[in-house]
Enzyme design. Structure first.
Site, PDB file in Angstrom:
ATOM      1  N   CYS A  86       1.949   5.751  34.305  1.00 27.47           N
ATOM      2  CA  CYS A  86       0.572   5.472  33.882  1.00 27.47           C
ATOM      3  C   CYS A  86      -0.011   4.331  34.705  1.00 27.47           C
ATOM      4  O   CYS A  86      -0.144   4.465  35.911  1.00 27.47           O
ATOM      5  CB  CYS A  86       0.516   5.218  32.372  1.00 27.47           C
ATOM      6  SG  CYS A  86      -1.165   5.359  31.691  1.00 27.47           S
ATOM      7  N   HIS A 190       2.770  10.298  30.516  1.00 24.17           N
ATOM      8  CA  HIS A 190       3.849   9.522  29.904  1.00 24.17           C
ATOM      9  C   HIS A 190       5.066  10.423  29.675  1.00 24.17           C
ATOM     10  O   HIS A 190       5.100  11.176  28.697  1.00 24.17           O
ATOM     11  CB  HIS A 190       3.399   8.926  28.570  1.00 24.17           C
ATOM     12  CG  HIS A 190       2.429   7.795  28.719  1.00 24.17           C
ATOM     13  ND1 HIS A 190       2.837   6.490  28.855  1.00 24.17           N
ATOM     14  CD2 HIS A 190       1.076   7.783  28.785  1.00 24.17           C
ATOM     15  CE1 HIS A 190       1.772   5.713  28.984  1.00 24.17           C
ATOM     16  NE2 HIS A 190       0.689   6.485  28.944  1.00 24.17           N
ATOM     17  N   GLU A 192       7.893   9.599  28.583  1.00 22.25           N
ATOM     18  CA  GLU A 192       8.566   9.200  27.341  1.00 22.25           C
ATOM     19  C   GLU A 192       7.911   9.816  26.115  1.00 22.25           C
ATOM     20  O   GLU A 192       8.500   9.801  25.025  1.00 22.25           O
ATOM     21  CB  GLU A 192       8.608   7.674  27.225  1.00 22.25           C
ATOM     22  CG  GLU A 192       7.308   6.995  26.846  1.00 22.25           C
ATOM     23  CD  GLU A 192       6.352   6.771  28.017  1.00 22.25           C
ATOM     24  OE1 GLU A 192       5.344   6.061  27.809  1.00 22.25           O
ATOM     25  OE2 GLU A 192       6.601   7.304  29.113  1.00 22.25           O
TER      26      GLU A 192
END
Length: 210
Positions: A86, A190, A192
């Site tokens: 990001c 992202h 994650e």
């Protein structure tokens, strides 16, 4: 055991990123959260997360004594594999145009600009799942295919050289979703938060030999 430095500079989904990296590592790579220059220089791989405004993230990075210099030495001089997430990806740029002009790390020439969707139904910030378009280049990106990934951002990084773009996404117009140059990679989404596809990307990064 090899070691990964997950950079803690007060900006980013640090704990979520740590948990995802630990899961991807499967006990084969030590994931260390740090902002200590000596640990960054000793790491075999580096991940730089980031959430928020470009200028604020750059200021937070600069506020950690010696961290910027250690990152530059480890990544650009020693060639350690690097992944920016990001705003961590955006910081690789020459400059960011959010709330004025802020210098980036200058690793990949280009600038960070606000999304300008041509479709009025495409709201900014761009939040939610979106497919990757034409993931190509090194196996790090190409190998994950056109999987949907989770985005949350208002700005994106446009490299000067389109050869540095490894995947795009469309939100009322295409924008770079991933960049790769040499040992340096960045993703606007992202991993994650992107479930199995994101873990797959992180696993590939942990095995990446640029």
């Amino acid at each position: 055991m090899s070691r990964l430095a997950l950079i803690d500079y007060g900006s980013g989904n640090l704990r979520s990123a740590e948990k995802a990296l630990v899961r991807a590592a499967g006990g084969q790579v030590e994931v260390r959260v740090t902002h200590a220059p000596e640990e960054v220089l000793a790491a075999d791989r580096i991940v730089l997360p980031g959430v928020g405004a470009f200028a604020a993230c750059r200021a937070a990075l600069d506020a950690r004594p010696g961290l910027g210099e250690a990152l530059d030495e480890a990544v650009r001089v020693r060639g350690r594999p690097f992944l920016g997430i990001c705003v961590g990806m955006q910081l690789m740029a020459s400059r960011g145009l959010e709330f004025g002009v802020t210098p980036g790390l200058g690793w990949i020439p280009g600038e960070v600009r606000r999304l300008q969707p041509t479709d009025p139904s495409a709201k900014v910030p761009h939040m939610g799942w979106n497919d990757l378009i034409d993931p190509h280049g090194p196996g790090l990106i190409a190998g994950i295919g056109a999987s949907p990934m989770y985005f949350t951002h208002s700005f994106a990084f446009w490299p000067d050289d389109t050869a540095d773009v490894a995947a795009e996404a469309d939100h009322g117009g295409r924008f770079p979703a991933a960049v790769v140059r040499g040992n340096m990679a960045g993703v606007q989404f992202h991993p994650e938060k992107s479930q199995s596809a994101g873990i797959s990307l992180l696993s590939r990064f942990l095995e990446w030999r640029p």
